[in-house]
Motif scaffolding. Structure first.
Motif, PDB file in Angstrom:
ATOM      1  N   ILE A 107       0.820  -1.208   0.000  1.00 18.39           N
ATOM      2  CA  ILE A 107       0.000   0.000   0.000  1.00 18.39           C
ATOM      3  C   ILE A 107       0.860   1.266   0.000  1.00 18.39           C
ATOM      4  CG2 ILE A 107      -1.928  -1.138   1.153  1.00 18.39           C
ATOM      5  CD1 ILE A 107      -1.161   0.498   3.663  1.00 18.39           C
ATOM      6  N   TYR A 108       2.103   1.162   0.458  1.00 21.27           N
ATOM      7  CA  TYR A 108       2.970   2.339   0.475  1.00 21.27           C
ATOM      8  C   TYR A 108       3.383   2.762  -0.934  1.00 21.27           C
ATOM      9  CZ  TYR A 108       3.390   2.087   5.559  1.00 21.27           C
ATOM     10  OH  TYR A 108       3.109   2.093   6.907  1.00 21.27           O
ATOM     11  N   LYS A 109       3.218   1.857  -1.894  1.00 20.38           N
ATOM     12  CA  LYS A 109       3.566   2.234  -3.266  1.00 20.38           C
ATOM     13  C   LYS A 109       2.659   3.347  -3.767  1.00 20.38           C
ATOM     14  CE  LYS A 109       0.748  -0.450  -6.483  1.00 20.38           C
ATOM     15  NZ  LYS A 109       0.754  -1.152  -7.765  1.00 20.38           N
ATOM     16  N   PHE A 110       1.474   3.486  -3.149  1.00 17.13           N
ATOM     17  CA  PHE A 110       0.566   4.556  -3.537  1.00 17.13           C
ATOM     18  C   PHE A 110       1.139   5.935  -3.183  1.00 17.13           C
ATOM     19  CE2 PHE A 110      -2.993   1.304  -2.597  1.00 17.13           C
ATOM     20  CZ  PHE A 110      -2.719   0.654  -3.790  1.00 17.13           C
ATOM     21  N   LEU A 111       2.113   5.946  -2.248  1.00 24.00           N
ATOM     22  CA  LEU A 111       2.750   7.205  -1.864  1.00 24.00           C
ATOM     23  C   LEU A 111       3.889   7.578  -2.800  1.00 24.00           C
ATOM     24  CD1 LEU A 111       2.967   6.623   2.007  1.00 24.00           C
ATOM     25  CD2 LEU A 111       1.373   8.138   0.831  1.00 24.00           C
ATOM     26  N   SER A 112       4.317   6.633  -3.644  1.00 29.32           N
ATOM     27  CA  SER A 112       5.494   6.864  -4.483  1.00 29.32           C
ATOM     28  C   SER A 112       5.368   8.057  -5.425  1.00 29.32           C
ATOM     29  CB  SER A 112       5.831   5.596  -5.269  1.00 29.32           C
ATOM     30  OG  SER A 112       6.259   4.573  -4.387  1.00 29.32           O
ATOM     31  N   PRO A 113       4.205   8.297  -6.060  1.00 34.97           N
ATOM     32  CA  PRO A 113       4.115   9.491  -6.911  1.00 34.97           C
ATOM     33  C   PRO A 113       4.359  10.792  -6.147  1.00 34.97           C
ATOM     34  CG  PRO A 113       2.309   7.982  -7.386  1.00 34.97           C
ATOM     35  CD  PRO A 113       2.982   7.483  -6.147  1.00 34.97           C
ATOM     36  N   SER A 135      11.341   3.874   0.949  1.00 25.79           N
ATOM     37  CA  SER A 135      12.459   3.101   0.397  1.00 25.79           C
ATOM     38  C   SER A 135      12.802   1.895   1.266  1.00 25.79           C
ATOM     39  CB  SER A 135      13.693   3.993   0.240  1.00 25.79           C
ATOM     40  OG  SER A 135      14.090   4.540   1.483  1.00 25.79           O
ATOM     41  N   ALA A 136      13.631   1.016   0.730  1.00 24.82           N
ATOM     42  CA  ALA A 136      14.014  -0.213   1.430  1.00 24.82           C
ATOM     43  C   ALA A 136      15.463  -0.553   1.095  1.00 24.82           C
ATOM     44  CB  ALA A 136      13.091  -1.366   1.035  1.00 24.82           C
ATOM     45  N   GLY A 137      15.996  -1.547   1.807  1.00 23.05           N
ATOM     46  CA  GLY A 137      17.309  -2.084   1.486  1.00 23.05           C
ATOM     47  C   GLY A 137      18.438  -1.084   1.624  1.00 23.05           C
ATOM     48  N   GLU A 138      19.412  -1.178   0.719  1.00 24.62           N
ATOM     49  CA  GLU A 138      20.603  -0.337   0.794  1.00 24.62           C
ATOM     50  C   GLU A 138      20.272   1.145   0.622  1.00 24.62           C
ATOM     51  OE1 GLU A 138      23.616  -1.635  -1.879  1.00 24.62           O
ATOM     52  OE2 GLU A 138      23.817  -3.632  -0.972  1.00 24.62           O
ATOM     53  N   LYS A 139      19.292   1.439  -0.214  1.00 18.18           N
ATOM     54  CA  LYS A 139      18.915   2.846  -0.429  1.00 18.18           C
ATOM     55  C   LYS A 139      18.406   3.455   0.865  1.00 18.18           C
ATOM     56  CE  LYS A 139      16.628   5.813  -3.766  1.00 18.18           C
ATOM     57  NZ  LYS A 139      15.894   5.861  -5.040  1.00 18.18           N
ATOM     58  N   TRP A 140      17.551   2.716   1.572  1.00 19.58           N
ATOM     59  CA  TRP A 140      17.037   3.217   2.848  1.00 19.58           C
ATOM     60  C   TRP A 140      18.178   3.418   3.843  1.00 19.58           C
ATOM     61  CZ3 TRP A 140      17.315   0.919   7.702  1.00 19.58           C
ATOM     62  CH2 TRP A 140      16.616   1.584   8.711  1.00 19.58           C
ATOM     63  N   GLN A 141      19.081   2.434   3.925  1.00 24.59           N
ATOM     64  CA  GLN A 141      20.187   2.523   4.873  1.00 24.59           C
ATOM     65  C   GLN A 141      21.085   3.716   4.563  1.00 24.59           C
ATOM     66  OE1 GLN A 141      21.691  -1.503   4.315  1.00 24.59           O
ATOM     67  NE2 GLN A 141      20.861  -2.143   6.285  1.00 24.59           N
ATOM     68  N   ILE A 155      -7.822  10.790  -1.504  1.00 22.97           N
ATOM     69  CA  ILE A 155      -7.667  10.068  -2.773  1.00 22.97           C
ATOM     70  C   ILE A 155      -6.968   8.735  -2.538  1.00 22.97           C
ATOM     71  CG2 ILE A 155      -6.498  10.099  -5.020  1.00 22.97           C
ATOM     72  CD1 ILE A 155      -6.918  13.162  -5.020  1.00 22.97           C
ATOM     73  N   LEU A 156      -5.931   8.733  -1.706  1.00 27.48           N
ATOM     74  CA  LEU A 156      -5.191   7.505  -1.440  1.00 27.48           C
ATOM     75  C   LEU A 156      -6.071   6.464  -0.759  1.00 27.48           C
ATOM     76  CD1 LEU A 156      -1.731   8.926  -0.277  1.00 27.48           C
ATOM     77  CD2 LEU A 156      -2.310   7.895  -2.479  1.00 27.48           C
ATOM     78  N   ILE A 199       0.730   1.053  10.794  1.00 29.54           N
ATOM     79  CA  ILE A 199       1.898   0.835   9.942  1.00 29.54           C
ATOM     80  C   ILE A 199       1.741  -0.541   9.304  1.00 29.54           C
ATOM     81  CG2 ILE A 199       3.564   2.337  11.109  1.00 29.54           C
ATOM     82  CD1 ILE A 199       4.482   0.014  12.750  1.00 29.54           C
ATOM     83  N   SER A 200       2.437  -0.756   8.204  1.00 28.77           N
ATOM     84  CA  SER A 200       2.275  -2.018   7.487  1.00 28.77           C
ATOM     85  C   SER A 200       3.610  -2.436   6.876  1.00 28.77           C
ATOM     86  CB  SER A 200       1.214  -1.857   6.396  1.00 28.77           C
ATOM     87  OG  SER A 200       1.031  -3.068   5.699  1.00 28.77           O
ATOM     88  N   ARG A 201       3.922  -3.700   7.021  1.00 25.65           N
ATOM     89  CA  ARG A 201       5.161  -4.251   6.489  1.00 25.65           C
ATOM     90  C   ARG A 201       4.864  -5.441   5.592  1.00 25.65           C
ATOM     91  NH1 ARG A 201       9.409  -2.786   9.960  1.00 25.65           N
ATOM     92  NH2 ARG A 201       9.050  -0.591  10.507  1.00 25.65           N
ATOM     93  N   ASN A 202       5.815  -5.752   4.737  1.00 26.37           N
ATOM     94  CA  ASN A 202       5.711  -6.946   3.900  1.00 26.37           C
ATOM     95  C   ASN A 202       6.423  -8.100   4.593  1.00 26.37           C
ATOM     96  OD1 ASN A 202       4.949  -8.262   1.401  1.00 26.37           O
ATOM     97  ND2 ASN A 202       7.132  -8.331   0.930  1.00 26.37           N
ATOM     98  N   ILE A 203       5.728  -9.206   4.762  1.00 30.47           N
ATOM     99  CA  ILE A 203       6.355 -10.406   5.330  1.00 30.47           C
ATOM    100  C   ILE A 203       7.147 -11.060   4.193  1.00 30.47           C
ATOM    101  CG2 ILE A 203       5.956 -12.644   6.415  1.00 30.47           C
ATOM    102  CD1 ILE A 203       5.293 -10.245   8.199  1.00 30.47           C
TER     103      ILE A 203
END
Length: 504
Positions: A103-109, A118-124, A209-210, A380-384
């Motif tokens: 659902i957080y992808k809706f915030l990407s625009p 962001s996630a992974g190395e970019k987030w770090q 809208i989201l 909050i929501s995470r991907n398992i």
């Protein structure tokens, strides 16, 4: 015609079998949850008004919080909601499940690949760049600016004395000015005030809208969504949001081009030698310096500024709104804060400083209790990312996991009389033995809110300055609050308080 109809029925049956009886589906179906419907699963549960949709998690919590978990499924998306602090710790405490859910992808625009999304190395990497902006020494510098803004807030309230007023827009203006002047190093002037209002209005509209996109599964595809009137409306509001933050970035770059990137000098003694170390100030300065060092590009700066402008003003405004409402409705607690402030300041009218904030221990308990009852980020929501056992149920990889913080904070087995505003819960002697993941207004674990100390300091500054001059009297009561579905906790109507000059 009959053949086509028969083919459609066969296809639907095949889809139903594939997505309801594969290995992952069988595991999910063992978890308690609302009854499924053919093909569409639980999606009809979401076809509600904004107010009723916000009540749905409360309904689920009332039914399944004691069991610790429930599941929700709709083709082709599966989710679990967890309520047990031990399970929440499993999901939030490490990097294994640190990726935000779909659902957080809706915030990407809007926010791109900023720190929230962001996630992974970019987030770090981004977290590493930004962490120094919230060091204690930087917060000390920010405290002076926050106090100046708090005094302007007090002056703004002078015009409303004795009248019931909706505090939400006033506090939103205060927090937007504060984040601009501290983290962004840019003061809003008359020319940008109108743009600031357009920015705040756009955030509200964008949230609605989201929510509509979230409950409309056919709009999960970007191609479909942006071809609709709702998608075109989103683009319009995004233009307003991005114009404002682009202006903030441009103004700061112009300033730094003229005066230079001068962070100042700090003398550091590490027992071996004394040397000068560059002291960093505004968060935006850090990003601009990182861009000049080749560690981030202009798009990356835009992403982080959009993220922090939103998180740094809208969530704190929500927190202050409900805090003022609660204090207005609990005069005995308000009086205890004033007594603490009298001990700190006496008859002096001087502004507060960092040492004063540290002494506001009871006020901090009040703020924490307010954030327990009304957490601005209410879920909050995470991907398992891989299979995990939660509450003795096997949750398959690829499942979204929701933590409804609002409902966690109101569990009667974690907080006695949970609907009562009782700041004493957060006195040190009453906090012993409480599970660390039972109270998470700023999330928890590696992805906790980077600006939580800043937010608490800002709330202390605003509340203390206002209470030193005004008594808060109730208009809107907790029983009047009716939330609407949004990414930040919002009431469906105004939240009104009356400010009366305090008699010395």
């Amino acid at each position: 015609m009959f053949i086509y109809l028969f083919a459609i029925i066969v296809i639907l049956c095949v889809i139903h079998i594939i997505f309801n009886y594969n290995a992952s589906a069988r595991l999910l179906r063992r978890i308690p949850g609302p009854p499924d419907r053919f093909i569409v699963g639980n999606s009809p549960e979401l076809l509600l008004s904004s107010v009723e949709l916000m009540k749905l998690p409360r309904k689920y919590a009332e039914r399944w919080a004691k069991s610790g978990i429930c599941r929700f499924w709709t083709f082709p998306w599966a989710a679990v909601m967890i309520y047990d602090p031990k399970d929440i710790e499993i999901v939030l405490s490490g990097m294994k499940h640190h990726e935000k859910s779909v659902i957080y992808k809706f915030l990407s625009p809007w926010l791109g690949d900023g720190l929230l999304v962001s996630a992974g190395e970019k987030w770090q990497h981004r977290r590493k760049i930004l962490t120094p902006a919230f060091h204690f020494n930087i917060l000390r510098q920010f405290s002076v600016i926050l106090e100046e803004n708090s005094q302007r807030l007090v002056e703004r309230l002078e015009k409303t004395v004795g009248q019931p007023i909706d505090v939400t827009p006033i506090l939103s203006e205060f927090t937007l000015n504060s984040i601009c002047e501290t983290a962004m190093g840019t003061q809003l002037n008359k020319e940008t005030t109108g743009a600031g209002k357009a920015y705040k209005d756009a955030i509200y509209e964008l949230g609605q809208i989201l929510v509509q996109r979230f409950i409309s599964f056919h709009l999960y595809s970007d191609i479909i969504f942006f071809s609709t009137s709702l998608g075109r409306k989103l683009k319009k509001h995004l233009n307003a949001l991005h114009r404002f933050t682009e202006r903030v970035i441009s103004d700061r770059k112009d300033y730094l081009d003229y005066f230079g990137l001068n962070f100042g000098d700090e003398i550091v003694d590490d027992d071996k030698f004394i040397y000068k170390k560059r002291k960093k100030t505004a968060m935006l300065d850090l990003l601009i310096a990182a861009e000049r060092d080749g560690e981030i590009d202009s798009q990356g700066i835009q992403e982080e500024v959009d993220t922090f402008m939103f998180e740094g003003h809208d969530t704190t405004a929500s927190g202050l709104t409900f805090c003022f409402m609660l204090l207005a409705n609990n005069k005995h607690i308000q009086d205890k804060i004033v007594a603490e402030l009298d001990d700190i300041f006496g008859d002096s009218t001087r502004p507060a400083n960092m040492e004063d904030f540290a002494k506001m221990r009871y006020l901090e308990c009040c703020i924490k209790e307010s954030l327990r009852l009304y957490p601005p980020v209410h879920f909050i929501s995470r991907n398992i990312n891989e299979p995990v056992k939660l509450n003795n149920y096997e949750v398959p990889g690829g499942t979204s996991c929701f933590v409804f913080i609002y409902d966690l904070h109101r569990r009667s087995d974690l907080f006695k009389n949970p609907s009562v505003f009782d700041p004493d819960r957060f006195l040190p002697e009453n906090s012993v033995g409480r599970h660390p993941y039972s109270y998470i207004p700023f999330s928890a674990g590696p992805r906790n809110c980077i600006g939580q100390k800043f937010a608490i300091m800002e709330m202390k500054s605003a509340v203390s300055e206002v209470l030193r001059k005004y008594e808060l009297r109730p208009v809107t009561r907790p029983s009047d609050i009716e939330f609407i579905a949004d990414i930040v906790l919002r009431n469906s109507g105004p939240v009104e308080v009356t400010f009366v000059k305090r008699q010395k």
